[in-house]
Design an enzyme around this catalytic site. Structure first.
Site, PDB file in Angstrom:
ATOM      1  N   ASP A  44      39.706  53.896  50.679  1.00 50.67           N
ATOM      2  CA  ASP A  44      39.511  55.334  50.109  1.00 50.67           C
ATOM      3  C   ASP A  44      40.797  56.082  50.702  1.00 50.67           C
ATOM      4  O   ASP A  44      40.719  57.219  50.524  1.00 50.67           O
ATOM      5  CB  ASP A  44      38.130  55.779  50.819  1.00 50.67           C
ATOM      6  CG  ASP A  44      37.909  55.569  52.244  1.00 50.67           C
ATOM      7  OD1 ASP A  44      38.747  55.239  52.876  1.00 50.67           O
ATOM      8  OD2 ASP A  44      37.013  56.180  52.594  1.00 50.67           O
ATOM      9  N   SER A  45      41.770  55.539  51.281  1.00 53.52           N
ATOM     10  CA  SER A  45      43.092  56.263  51.731  1.00 53.52           C
ATOM     11  C   SER A  45      43.712  56.749  50.307  1.00 53.52           C
ATOM     12  O   SER A  45      44.552  57.386  50.680  1.00 53.52           O
ATOM     13  CB  SER A  45      43.805  55.018  52.483  1.00 53.52           C
ATOM     14  OG  SER A  45      43.838  53.766  51.589  1.00 53.52           O
ATOM     15  N   ASP A  83      36.229  50.417  48.945  1.00 48.74           N
ATOM     16  CA  ASP A  83      35.596  51.185  49.910  1.00 48.74           C
ATOM     17  C   ASP A  83      34.425  51.905  49.295  1.00 48.74           C
ATOM     18  O   ASP A  83      34.572  52.459  48.140  1.00 48.74           O
ATOM     19  CB  ASP A  83      36.502  52.217  50.333  1.00 48.74           C
ATOM     20  CG  ASP A  83      37.205  51.749  51.667  1.00 48.74           C
ATOM     21  OD1 ASP A  83      36.615  50.972  52.399  1.00 48.74           O
ATOM     22  OD2 ASP A  83      38.352  52.097  52.001  1.00 48.74           O
ATOM     23  N   LYS A 111      33.555  47.394  51.035  1.00 48.06           N
ATOM     24  CA  LYS A 111      33.768  47.726  52.469  1.00 48.06           C
ATOM     25  C   LYS A 111      32.940  48.959  52.776  1.00 48.06           C
ATOM     26  O   LYS A 111      32.835  49.896  52.239  1.00 48.06           O
ATOM     27  CB  LYS A 111      35.054  47.992  52.882  1.00 48.06           C
ATOM     28  CG  LYS A 111      35.605  48.288  54.507  1.00 48.06           C
ATOM     29  CD  LYS A 111      36.951  47.880  54.753  1.00 48.06           C
ATOM     30  CE  LYS A 111      37.986  49.066  54.447  1.00 48.06           C
ATOM     31  NZ  LYS A 111      37.691  50.419  54.819  1.00 48.06           N
ATOM     32  N   GLU A 113      32.379  51.725  56.185  1.00 47.31           N
ATOM     33  CA  GLU A 113      32.384  52.106  57.689  1.00 47.31           C
ATOM     34  C   GLU A 113      31.396  52.256  58.494  1.00 47.31           C
ATOM     35  O   GLU A 113      30.276  52.767  58.095  1.00 47.31           O
ATOM     36  CB  GLU A 113      33.245  53.379  57.698  1.00 47.31           C
ATOM     37  CG  GLU A 113      34.825  53.464  57.004  1.00 47.31           C
ATOM     38  CD  GLU A 113      35.329  54.768  57.227  1.00 47.31           C
ATOM     39  OE1 GLU A 113      35.137  55.729  57.705  1.00 47.31           O
ATOM     40  OE2 GLU A 113      36.522  54.752  56.630  1.00 47.31           O
ATOM     41  N   GLU A 180      40.198  49.281  63.077  1.00 48.67           N
ATOM     42  CA  GLU A 180      41.181  50.130  62.899  1.00 48.67           C
ATOM     43  C   GLU A 180      41.338  50.683  64.229  1.00 48.67           C
ATOM     44  O   GLU A 180      40.419  51.464  64.787  1.00 48.67           O
ATOM     45  CB  GLU A 180      40.816  51.204  61.747  1.00 48.67           C
ATOM     46  CG  GLU A 180      41.846  52.490  61.746  1.00 48.67           C
ATOM     47  CD  GLU A 180      41.735  52.694  60.293  1.00 48.67           C
ATOM     48  OE1 GLU A 180      40.988  52.647  59.528  1.00 48.67           O
ATOM     49  OE2 GLU A 180      42.654  53.774  60.069  1.00 48.67           O
TER      50      GLU A 180
HETATM   51  O1  KIV Z   1      41.051  53.286  53.158  1.00 47.66           O
HETATM   52  C1  KIV Z   1      41.862  52.194  53.688  1.00 47.66           C
HETATM   53  O2  KIV Z   1      42.880  52.182  53.240  1.00 47.66           O
HETATM   54  C2  KIV Z   1      41.366  51.427  54.852  1.00 47.66           C
HETATM   55  C3  KIV Z   1      42.258  50.740  55.399  1.00 47.66           C
HETATM   56  C4  KIV Z   1      43.179  51.511  56.237  1.00 47.66           C
HETATM   57  C5  KIV Z   1      41.781  49.543  56.224  1.00 47.66           C
HETATM   58  O3  KIV Z   1      40.065  51.365  55.165  1.00 47.66           O
END
Ligand code: KIV
Length: 254
Positions: A44-45, A83, A111, A113, A180
């Site tokens: 989600d970056s 994510d 993924k 969090e 992280e």
């Molecule tokens: O969103 C993302 O790119 C991430 C990585 C930084 C692990 O969660």
């Protein structure tokens, strides 16, 4: 041919370190597919490095689905994780429903969090046989409450909490845990304590693997670069130089 998602958790026992990068579109996924990486993350970056938001908190499920599909099309040999964005998994039911949508879009893993507060969601997704990657330490989806990106686990209380969260996620059977910005000695301790692999980002050298945001690796997002990310190329300068030379030639043809 892609390895089975189980191979990620199994890689710890075989001693293979996990090399991972983010990807957000088809050309990146297709190019990276030939680079011997173990995992591509549709992170989600993308909210920051692709969509131009100040952080990841505004990313939606629609954004994630939109970017997961082309990455899945480009990654024929490499496993893909995607994510669950902020607000998509506040109950076990919504987590499961959205995990299924990411799977249908082509993700091999989702993924999520969070530590103990995320366990009921992780359990619901795993019960549906969807492989899950955990994410502990600095949680970008909470950057506003946290007031920035800070190293986690320096105090004994925070270290105990992170270690027990990692053990709990591992006991549920997650495929890996992203750590992280975890204080490096604690990241090493967590790595030793859990059976699943840890994938570090800004967490020292002793995790079972490492992940980076692609744009940080290739210098394509020069406005914000985490201290731990050492760019190995300067795509921003290359892109601007190509665009300026093109613009000059259009205005003054030879
Ligand atoms: O969103 C993302 O790119 C991430 C990585 C930084 C692990 O969660």
């Amino acid at each position: 041919m892609k390895p089975a998602p189980d191979s990620l958790r199994a890689s710890k026992a075989s001693g293979r370190r996990i090399a991972s990068l983010t990807a957000y579109d088809f050309p990146a996924a297709r190019l990276l597919d030939d680079c011997g990486l173990d995992l591509l993350l549709v992170g989600d970056s993308l909210g920051m490095v692709v969509l131009g938001h100040p952080d990841t908190t505004q990313v939606t499920m629609e954004d994630m689905l939109h970017h997961t599909r082309p990455v899945a099309r480009g990654a024929e040999k490499t496993l893909v994780a995607s994510d669950l964005p902020a607000g998509s998994c506040s109950t076990p039911e919504s987590a499961l429903q959205n995990a299924r949508r990411l799977r249908e879009a082509g993700a091999d893993f989702v993924k999520i969090e969070g530590g103990r507060e995320a366990l009921p969601m992780v359990e619901a997704i795993l019960a549906d046989k969807i492989p899950v990657i955990g994410h502990l330490g600095m949680l970008p989806q909470r950057v506003r409450e946290e007031g920035g990106y800070h190293v986690k686990g320096k105090s004994p209380a925070e270290a105990d909490r992170l270690l027990s969260d990692a053990r709990a996620l591992d006991a549920l059977g997650v495929s890996a845990i992203v750590l992280e910005l975890v204080h490096a000695p604690l990241a090493t301790e967590i790595t030793r304590a859990v059976a699943c692999p840890t994938i570090g980002i800004g967490s020292g050298q002793h995790c079972d693997g490492n992940i980076l945001v692609l744009h940080d690796l290739v210098g394509l997002y020069p406005w914000f670069r985490p201290k731990f990310a050492q760019p190995r190329a300067n795509f921003a300068a290359e892109l601007q130089s190509a665009a300026r030379s093109y613009a000059g030639e259009v205005r003054n043809p030879k």
